[in-house]
Scaffold this motif. Sequence first.
Motif, mmCIF file in Angstrom:
data_model
loop_
_atom_site.group_PDB
_atom_site.id
_atom_site.type_symbol
_atom_site.label_atom_id
_atom_site.label_comp_id
_atom_site.label_asym_id
_atom_site.label_seq_id
_atom_site.Cartn_x
_atom_site.Cartn_y
_atom_site.Cartn_z
ATOM 1 N N VAL A 16 2.762 -18.151 -13.663
ATOM 2 C CA VAL A 16 3.047 -19.220 -12.699
ATOM 3 C C VAL A 16 3.872 -18.673 -11.538
ATOM 4 N N LEU A 17 4.807 -17.789 -11.849
ATOM 5 C CA LEU A 17 5.605 -17.169 -10.789
ATOM 6 C C LEU A 17 4.707 -16.365 -9.840
ATOM 7 N N GLY A 18 3.717 -15.670 -10.403
ATOM 8 C CA GLY A 18 2.773 -14.934 -9.568
ATOM 9 C C GLY A 18 1.947 -15.857 -8.686
ATOM 10 N N ILE A 19 1.543 -16.994 -9.232
ATOM 11 C CA ILE A 19 0.788 -17.968 -8.436
ATOM 12 C C ILE A 19 1.610 -18.435 -7.243
ATOM 13 N N SER A 20 2.906 -18.623 -7.471
ATOM 14 C CA SER A 20 3.769 -19.075 -6.366
ATOM 15 C C SER A 20 3.787 -18.058 -5.236
ATOM 16 N N VAL A 21 3.626 -16.783 -5.562
ATOM 17 C CA VAL A 21 3.549 -15.750 -4.532
ATOM 18 C C VAL A 21 2.194 -15.796 -3.835
ATOM 19 N N GLY A 22 1.121 -15.891 -4.620
ATOM 20 C CA GLY A 22 -0.222 -15.861 -4.051
ATOM 21 C C GLY A 22 -0.505 -16.994 -3.086
ATOM 22 N N PHE A 23 0.118 -18.147 -3.304
ATOM 23 C CA PHE A 23 -0.169 -19.310 -2.460
ATOM 24 C C PHE A 23 0.842 -19.506 -1.339
ATOM 25 N N THR A 24 1.827 -18.618 -1.232
ATOM 26 C CA THR A 24 2.838 -18.806 -0.185
ATOM 27 C C THR A 24 3.011 -17.522 0.621
ATOM 28 N N ALA A 25 3.996 -16.740 0.252
ATOM 29 C CA ALA A 25 4.377 -15.567 1.045
ATOM 30 C C ALA A 25 3.252 -14.548 1.145
ATOM 31 N N CYS A 26 2.510 -14.370 0.076
ATOM 32 C CA CYS A 26 1.473 -13.339 0.071
ATOM 33 C C CYS A 26 0.417 -13.604 1.138
ATOM 34 N N THR A 27 -0.060 -14.838 1.210
ATOM 35 C CA THR A 27 -1.104 -15.171 2.179
ATOM 36 C C THR A 27 -0.626 -14.948 3.606
ATOM 37 N N CYS A 30 -0.011 -11.054 4.273
ATOM 38 C CA CYS A 30 -1.173 -10.171 4.120
ATOM 39 C C CYS A 30 -2.297 -10.477 5.110
ATOM 40 N N LEU A 31 -2.326 -11.698 5.639
ATOM 41 C CA LEU A 31 -3.434 -12.103 6.500
ATOM 42 C C LEU A 31 -3.600 -11.226 7.741
#
Length: 214
Positions: A16-27, A30-31
């Motif tokens: 779940v912690l990883g999901i929080s990264v994928g849907f916020t800061a990561c996008t 990285c975009l």
Amino acid sequence: METFALAQVGLFSVWVLGISVGFTACTASCLPYMGSWVMSRNSGMRGTLIDTGLFALGKIMAYATLGAAAGVMGNVLLQYLKSGIGNVLIGAASVFAGWWLIQHRHSQHRRCGLSQRQNMHPLLLGFSLSFIPCAPLAALLAACAAAGSAGQGMAYGVVFGLGAALTPLFIILPLLGGFGRELRSRNPWLEKWLVWLGGGVLVVIGSYRITLAF
């Protein structure tokens, strides 16, 4: 207390912690890199999805590596990451990808012979972009350090990476790729300019990231 709670809850909490990264800061972070790559590549829907998948795989590999290292090194690893090594890795991967795009702008038709080198760049971008400290990554590394085992740290890292791989980039990047293909179909003369633009952006932002490390 939060660190020990994370370690006690187990893999689901890490995911779940990883999901929080994928849907916020990561996008958001990285975009600019993957968006420039996809717009320049003109590789079709399948190629864009492959590049995005390789990017996500690179992130999973990076988090697995960081998790295993934290299990051995403890909290020292996070301090090492704060020294700026992530900016050097990101900058080098970005400059390398941009330089490759510009150098091979006349060889895009030879996809079979160049496929392995093409695939390497999104993988390296995904790997390197995982080395920037953030609150979720700090919590992950602290849990891995508390575990005190390279194997368990790697398991935490893989699960965290699988969560981070669930990113809106799997929707956004194909849309950008489609937009690029539409521009090319209507204005064939834009082909070389899109390659130059995307490659140039990667070189510039990569060079800037390297300067941040010093």
